[in-house]
Design a protein around this motif. Structure first.
Motif, PDB file in Angstrom:
ATOM      1  N   SER A   5      -4.772  -3.398 -13.520  1.00 19.07           N
ATOM      2  CA  SER A   5      -6.073  -2.745 -13.614  1.00 19.07           C
ATOM      3  C   SER A   5      -7.099  -3.596 -14.369  1.00 19.07           C
ATOM      4  N   TYR A   6      -8.379  -3.213 -14.206  1.00 17.12           N
ATOM      5  CA  TYR A   6      -9.496  -3.848 -14.921  1.00 17.12           C
ATOM      6  C   TYR A   6      -9.517  -5.359 -14.719  1.00 17.12           C
ATOM      7  N   ASN A   7      -9.494  -5.749 -13.452  1.00 18.90           N
ATOM      8  CA  ASN A   7      -9.700  -7.138 -13.058  1.00 18.90           C
ATOM      9  C   ASN A   7     -10.743  -7.154 -11.946  1.00 18.90           C
ATOM     10  N   GLN A   8     -10.792  -8.225 -11.163  1.00 16.99           N
ATOM     11  CA  GLN A   8     -11.736  -8.340 -10.057  1.00 16.99           C
ATOM     12  C   GLN A   8     -10.993  -8.651  -8.767  1.00 16.99           C
ATOM     13  N   LEU A   9      -9.849  -8.026  -8.608  1.00 16.60           N
ATOM     14  CA  LEU A   9      -8.990  -8.283  -7.453  1.00 16.60           C
ATOM     15  C   LEU A   9      -9.615  -7.706  -6.193  1.00 16.60           C
ATOM     16  N   THR A  10      -9.449  -8.422  -5.100  1.00 14.24           N
ATOM     17  CA  THR A  10     -10.028  -8.016  -3.814  1.00 14.24           C
ATOM     18  C   THR A  10      -8.915  -7.916  -2.777  1.00 14.24           C
ATOM     19  N   GLY A  11      -9.319  -7.589  -1.555  1.00 10.06           N
ATOM     20  CA  GLY A  11      -8.344  -7.454  -0.485  1.00 10.06           C
ATOM     21  C   GLY A  11      -7.664  -6.094  -0.509  1.00 10.06           C
ATOM     22  N   SER A  12      -6.626  -5.976   0.265  1.00  5.17           N
ATOM     23  CA  SER A  12      -5.933  -4.692   0.413  1.00  5.17           C
ATOM     24  C   SER A  12      -4.679  -4.655  -0.460  1.00  5.17           C
ATOM     25  N   ILE A  13      -4.160  -3.438  -0.618  1.00  2.27           N
ATOM     26  CA  ILE A  13      -2.872  -3.275  -1.328  1.00  2.27           C
ATOM     27  C   ILE A  13      -1.772  -3.778  -0.410  1.00  2.27           C
ATOM     28  N   PRO A  14      -0.963  -4.742  -0.832  1.00  2.00           N
ATOM     29  CA  PRO A  14       0.060  -5.299   0.068  1.00  2.00           C
ATOM     30  C   PRO A  14       1.048  -4.228   0.549  1.00  2.00           C
ATOM     31  N   LEU A  19     -10.526  -3.524  -4.639  1.00  2.00           N
ATOM     32  CA  LEU A  19      -9.596  -3.455  -3.517  1.00  2.00           C
ATOM     33  C   LEU A  19     -10.205  -2.660  -2.370  1.00  2.00           C
ATOM     34  N   THR A  20      -9.866  -3.051  -1.158  1.00  2.00           N
ATOM     35  CA  THR A  20     -10.377  -2.388   0.038  1.00  2.00           C
ATOM     36  C   THR A  20      -9.210  -1.998   0.938  1.00  2.00           C
ATOM     37  N   GLY A  21      -9.550  -1.338   2.041  1.00  2.00           N
ATOM     38  CA  GLY A  21      -8.524  -0.959   3.007  1.00  2.00           C
ATOM     39  C   GLY A  21      -7.835   0.339   2.631  1.00  2.00           C
ATOM     40  N   GLN A  22      -6.759   0.621   3.331  1.00  2.00           N
ATOM     41  CA  GLN A  22      -6.031   1.873   3.142  1.00  2.00           C
ATOM     42  C   GLN A  22      -4.875   1.705   2.161  1.00  2.00           C
ATOM     43  N   ILE A  23      -4.440   2.834   1.617  1.00  2.00           N
ATOM     44  CA  ILE A  23      -3.233   2.852   0.774  1.00  2.00           C
ATOM     45  C   ILE A  23      -2.026   2.887   1.698  1.00  2.00           C
ATOM     46  N   PRO A  24      -1.084   1.924   1.604  1.00  2.00           N
ATOM     47  CA  PRO A  24       0.052   1.880   2.528  1.00  2.00           C
ATOM     48  C   PRO A  24       0.832   3.195   2.524  1.00  2.00           C
ATOM     49  N   PRO A  25       0.910   3.890   3.672  1.00  2.00           N
ATOM     50  CA  PRO A  25       1.591   5.198   3.708  1.00  2.00           C
ATOM     51  C   PRO A  25       3.088   5.109   3.444  1.00  2.00           C
ATOM     52  N   GLN A  26       3.700   3.936   3.694  1.00  2.00           N
ATOM     53  CA  GLN A  26       5.144   3.804   3.511  1.00  2.00           C
ATOM     54  C   GLN A  26       5.557   3.956   2.043  1.00  2.00           C
ATOM     55  N   MET A  27       4.607   3.773   1.116  1.00  2.00           N
ATOM     56  CA  MET A  27       4.909   3.914  -0.303  1.00  2.00           C
ATOM     57  C   MET A  27       5.377   5.326  -0.630  1.00  2.00           C
ATOM     58  N   VAL A  28       4.894   6.308   0.120  1.00  2.00           N
ATOM     59  CA  VAL A  28       5.268   7.698  -0.134  1.00  2.00           C
ATOM     60  C   VAL A  28       6.767   7.893   0.013  1.00  2.00           C
ATOM     61  N   LYS A  70      -7.472   7.790   4.534  1.00  2.00           N
ATOM     62  CA  LYS A  70      -6.882   9.030   4.036  1.00  2.00           C
ATOM     63  C   LYS A  70      -5.954   8.749   2.850  1.00  2.00           C
ATOM     64  N   THR A  71      -5.971   9.629   1.869  1.00  2.00           N
ATOM     65  CA  THR A  71      -5.041   9.507   0.742  1.00  2.00           C
ATOM     66  C   THR A  71      -3.610   9.721   1.223  1.00  2.00           C
ATOM     67  N   PRO A  72      -2.613   9.200   0.508  1.00  2.00           N
ATOM     68  CA  PRO A  72      -1.220   9.360   0.947  1.00  2.00           C
ATOM     69  C   PRO A  72      -0.831  10.826   1.091  1.00  2.00           C
ATOM     70  N   GLU A  73       0.086  11.072   1.994  1.00  2.00           N
ATOM     71  CA  GLU A  73       0.572  12.435   2.228  1.00  2.00           C
ATOM     72  C   GLU A  73       1.151  13.001   0.935  1.00  2.00           C
ATOM     73  N   ARG A  74       0.839  14.239   0.642  1.00  2.00           N
ATOM     74  CA  ARG A  74       1.243  14.869  -0.622  1.00  2.00           C
ATOM     75  C   ARG A  74       2.662  15.425  -0.498  1.00  2.00           C
ATOM     76  N   LYS A  75       3.629  14.532  -0.656  1.00  2.00           N
ATOM     77  CA  LYS A  75       5.026  14.935  -0.705  1.00  2.00           C
ATOM     78  C   LYS A  75       5.795  13.945  -1.566  1.00  2.00           C
ATOM     79  N   PHE A  76       6.997  14.356  -1.933  1.00  2.00           N
ATOM     80  CA  PHE A  76       7.824  13.575  -2.851  1.00  2.00           C
ATOM     81  C   PHE A  76       7.037  13.329  -4.145  1.00  2.00           C
ATOM     82  N   GLN A  77       7.092  12.117  -4.670  1.00  2.00           N
ATOM     83  CA  GLN A  77       6.399  11.835  -5.934  1.00  2.00           C
ATOM     84  C   GLN A  77       4.884  11.923  -5.800  1.00  2.00           C
ATOM     85  N   PHE A  78       4.371  11.636  -4.631  1.00  2.00           N
ATOM     86  CA  PHE A  78       2.919  11.627  -4.438  1.00  2.00           C
ATOM     87  C   PHE A  78       2.324  13.038  -4.445  1.00  2.00           C
ATOM     88  N   ALA A  79       3.162  14.047  -4.394  1.00  2.00           N
ATOM     89  CA  ALA A  79       2.667  15.419  -4.512  1.00  2.00           C
ATOM     90  C   ALA A  79       2.262  15.753  -5.938  1.00  2.00           C
TER      91      ALA A  79
END
Length: 829
Positions: free
Chosen positions: A672-681, A700-709, A728-737
């Motif tokens: 956090s608190y840097n100047q990082l660009t691009g998408s979340i790998p 950071l730009t782009g979408q949040i990888p859904p597989q992380m859920v 869209k924000t990640p699906e609200r299930k498992f830890q992401f809920a």
């Protein structure tokens, strides 16, 4: 005649010497060969034990550790305890090597790391104590029909002693042990026996004098009253490896026991549940020497009456119970035999008896830590000249350190007074010349550390942290050349580190954090043995001290919150054993050096809140970050996150390298608190062990990888707030809920729960098409209105301009009005 007699004596003497020297009529040749083969087995593969066997003395009956029968010259005893070199590891004895010894009666193999025993017939005593035998009791033992001193078919032997201690035997105890009616000694301690202790185990064993079942894994219940009729019993030991064994000593129908115990150990059991009272049968015991009731959670008053009833008591421990009351010892009582007294971790209150030193004049160990004791430390402590260990830590004691104690306890090796309210300055002199460990941390001592504070050349640990000490560290600190642990943290010490540190060649742990020490470390410091170095929150300036390049044994290095500057030096890669590197809160600059990637054993790397710039090196995935087992302690406390990377609060730019997703064992990641660009790998879905992930306040730009859920099942902290993420924000299930709005806020193009912005656009009501004829008519009227309004407005505006131009009075009146009521349009000359 005299000549013939002399000749006879000479010949006889020569013959006798030949017999003794070469064994013609000494030990049998087959036994001699057997002993040499046994020696080879004991020394396998390259040991040197029993070097005299097979040397100049030919008669094996005269070899060390061998005894023979005087009439038959056959070997009857082999005393081979502690004979095998420890470095050689475990070994298995092929008992066929003992077959030549047909009259062997005693075989002592104590402490030889014996791991196996295979095939003896006339053996009477077999000592296997302190070996590494595993599994059940060896069946071979059942074939030893003459055995009197060991162990199944064991139950059919006429045993007097059964000692299987310090091995790895497992399984349950056979109930048939009850048949060994001649048994005087039963020692099954320090094995892996499990299950219940048979209720009838001791009912027929009335000859028992010694019972030890300690350090196994027994369960169920045992009723101590079943031993009350064993009048010969003197020793009973049952210290459990778990809390699953219930021991009951109380029953109104039981009378007092017939025995008078000398040694009683009943620790780490569930004793007398639910009353948890101190066993009442102790009231009838008057010859106790050793009593250990530690870790039983017993309640009630402190049983000081045990001391009054047993004047020869040497060892008394009620460690870790719930005893209350005060230590009422009686000022006139004297216990000459008492060596160890331990009432630690109870609820004892009040003051220490003022004459405690004269009550226990020969005490060697006193542990009253973890209670609620108040008042001063009695000066009479100084009367305990044989006291080697004193622990009064974690109480409410106050006052000064008694001078008589510091001068009179001449045998003291360990003094622990941590976590009290002791105050005043540290003593300026002492006579604790044998002291090896001194802990005065978390008290209220103030002033400077005087030169004569200690005079023990054998001091290994000194901890005076969390006090109010001030001034410089004295150069005399170098007099403690054997010092391995030095903790002076959380005081008000200042100035440079003295050159006396250069004499502390054995130092392993140094903690000077939270002081005002600086600006650097002495160049002469010898840090080759240093493992843990903590200099957090001091006044260190300039580059990271180059002398640290020699600290190649370092495991943790904490330089957080200083004023260090310059780039991270390339020699950092020399610290190959480093597992924790904390450089947070300095002024380090330039890019993250690639040399850091060579520290492959790192578990925790904190470079946060510096001035580092450039990109994140992809090679950081070379570092283990927890992918290998870690068990290092950080000043006695296991770190909450045993693996983590923190690069927050810097000036890092560019995309996050996808290689960071290969850190599959990492627990916390903060970019956090840097100047990082691009998408979340997308590779971040490989961070299977991640518990905390913070990517907030970047670009950071782009979408949040859904597989992380699906993959990040341990994630408890997650934030990507204040970026430029979309979709869209990640699906609200498992830890992401569990993650709230704050985890996603500050991303205008993000939508979906828990954000207020919906991903479905709001639809307008359907428009009603007017008839074609009406539409055309309205359009023509609208055109006529617009043209007429525009023409009228233009004519009126031109008339006003012409009027003002021709009439100066009204022109000035208009400008005055504007100047008074519309200031931001005021004309400026």
């Amino acid at each position: 005649m005299e000549f013939s007699s002399s000749l006879y004596l000479a010949v006889y003497g020569t013959f006798l010497s030949l017999l003794l020297g070469y064994g013609s009529l000494g030990c049998l040749e087959e036994e001699k060969v057997g002993l040499l083969q046994l020696k080879a087995s004991i020394n396998h593969p390259n040991g040197t034990a029993l070097s005299s066997w097979g040397g100049e003395v030919g008669d094996c009956c005269r070899w060390e550790n061998v005894a023979c029968d005087n009439k038959t010259n056959r070997v009857i005893r082999l005393s081979l305890s502690l004979i095998r070199d420890f470095e050689l590891g475990e070994w298995s004895l092929n008992a066929s090597l003992l077959l030549p010894f047909q009259q062997l009666q005693i075989l002592d193999l104590y402490g030889n790391r014996l791991a196996g025993l295979k095939y003896l017939s006339r053996l009477e005593v077999l000592n296997l104590e302190f070996n590494h035998l595993m599994g059940g009791i060896p069946p071979i033992i059942g074939t030893l029909g003459y055995l009197k001193g060991l162990s199944l078919r064991l139950c059919k032997l006429n045993l007097e002693e059964l000692d299987l201690s310090y091995n790895g035997f497992e399984g349950s105890l056979p109930a048939c042990l009850n048949n060994l009616t001649s048994l005087r000694l039963l020692d099954l301690s320090r094995n892996d026996f499990r299950g219940t202790i048979p209720p009838s185990l001791f009912s027929n064993l009335k000859s028992l004098e010694y019972i030890s079942l300690s350090y196994n894994h027994f369960e169920g219940s045992i009723y101590f009253g079943s031993l009350f009729n064993h009048s010969r019993l003197e020793v009973f030991e049952l210290s459990s490896n778990n809390k699953y064994l219930k021991v009951e000593t109380e029953n109104p129908t039981w009378s007092f026991p017939l025995f008078q115990l000398k040694i009683l150990r009943l620790s780490n059991c569930t004793l007398n549940w639910p009353s948890q009272v101190v066993p009442s049968f102790l009231l009838s015991q008057y010859d106790l020497r050793v009593v250990d009731f530690g870790y039983n959670n017993m309640t009630g008053k402190v049983p000081t009456w045990l001391l009054a009833n047993n004047t020869k008591l040497e060892y008394l421990s009620f460690e870790s119970n719930s005893l209350t009351g005060v230590l009422d010892l009686g000022s006139n009582s004297i216990h000459y035999y008492m060596r160890v007294l331990d009432f630690s971790l109870n609820c004892i209150h009040g003051e220490l008896p003022p004459f405690i030193g004269s009550i226990f004049p020969r005490l060697e160990v006193l542990n009253l830590s973890g209670n609620a004791l108040q008042g001063n430390i009695p000066s009479s402590m100084g009367d305990m000249e044989q006291l080697g260990s004193l622990d009064l830590s974690n109480n409410n004691l106050s006052g000064q350190l008694p001078e008589h104690m510091m001068m009179g306890c001449i045998s003291l090796e360990v003094l622990k007074l941590s976590n009290n309210s002791l105050h005043d300055t540290l003593p300026i002199k002492s006579n604790l010349t044998r002291l090896s460990s001194l802990s005065l941390d978390n008290n209220d001592f103030w002033g400077e550390i005087s030169r004569g504070f200690l005079n023990s050349s054998s001091l290994l640990l000194l901890d005076v942290s969390s006090n109010s000490l001030m001034g410089q560290i004295p150069d005399s600190i170098g007099d403690f050349s054997a010092l391995r642990t030095l903790i002076l943290s959380r005081n008000y010490l200042d100035g440079a580190m003295p050159t006396g540190f250069c004499k502390l060649n054995e130092l392993r742990f140094l903690d000077l954090s939270h002081n005002k020490i600086g600006p650097t470390l002495p160049l002469c410091a010898n840090l080759t043995n240093m493992k843990f170095l903590h200099l957090e929150s001091n006044e260190l300036t300039g580059p990271i001290p180059h002398v640290l390049a020699e600290a190649t044994s370092l495991v943790t290095l904490n330089l957080r919150d200083n004023k260090l500057s310059s780039p991270i030096p390339p020699w950092i890669s020399l610290l190959s054993k480093l597992r924790v590197l904390l450089l947070k809160g300095n002024q380090l600059e330039d890019s993250i050096p690639l040399h850091l990637c060579q520290l492959k054993s790192i578990s925790i790397l904190d470079l946060s809140h510096n001035h580092l710039s450039g990109s994140i090196p992809p090679c950081l995935d070379n570092i283990t970050f927890g992918r290998e087992s870690r068990s290092e302690s950080y000043m006695g406390n296991i770190l909450y996150f045993m693996s983590g990377l923190d690069l927050s609060g810097n000036e890092l730019a560019g995309p996050i390298p996808p290689e960071i997703g290969n850190l599959s064992g990492i627990h916390t990641l903060n970019l956090s608190y840097n100047q990082l660009t691009g998408s979340i790998p997308h590779t971040f879905s490989n961070l299977k062990e991640i518990e905390s992930l913070d990517l907030s306040h970047n670009r950071l730009t782009g979408q949040i990888p859904p597989q992380m859920v699906i993959e990040l099942n341990f994630l408890t902290i997650f934030t990507v707030a204040h970026n430029n993420l979309s979709g869209k924000t990640p699906e609200r299930k498992f830890q992401f809920a569990t993650f709230e709005q704050s985890s996603y806020e500050g991303n205008p193009l993000l939508c979906g729960l828990p954000l207020d912005q919906s991903c479905t656009p709001t639809s307008a009501p359907p428009a009603v098409k007017p008839p074609v004829s009406d539409n055309r008519e309205n359009s023509s009227w609208e055109a006529i209105f617009l043209w007429s309004f525009g023409g009228s407005y233009g004519v009126a505006f031109l008339c006003i301009v012409a009027f003002l131009y021709l009439n100066s009075y009204y022109r000035e009146l208009l400008f005055y009005f504007i100047g008074e009521h519309v200031p931001f349009l005021r004309l400026r000359g």
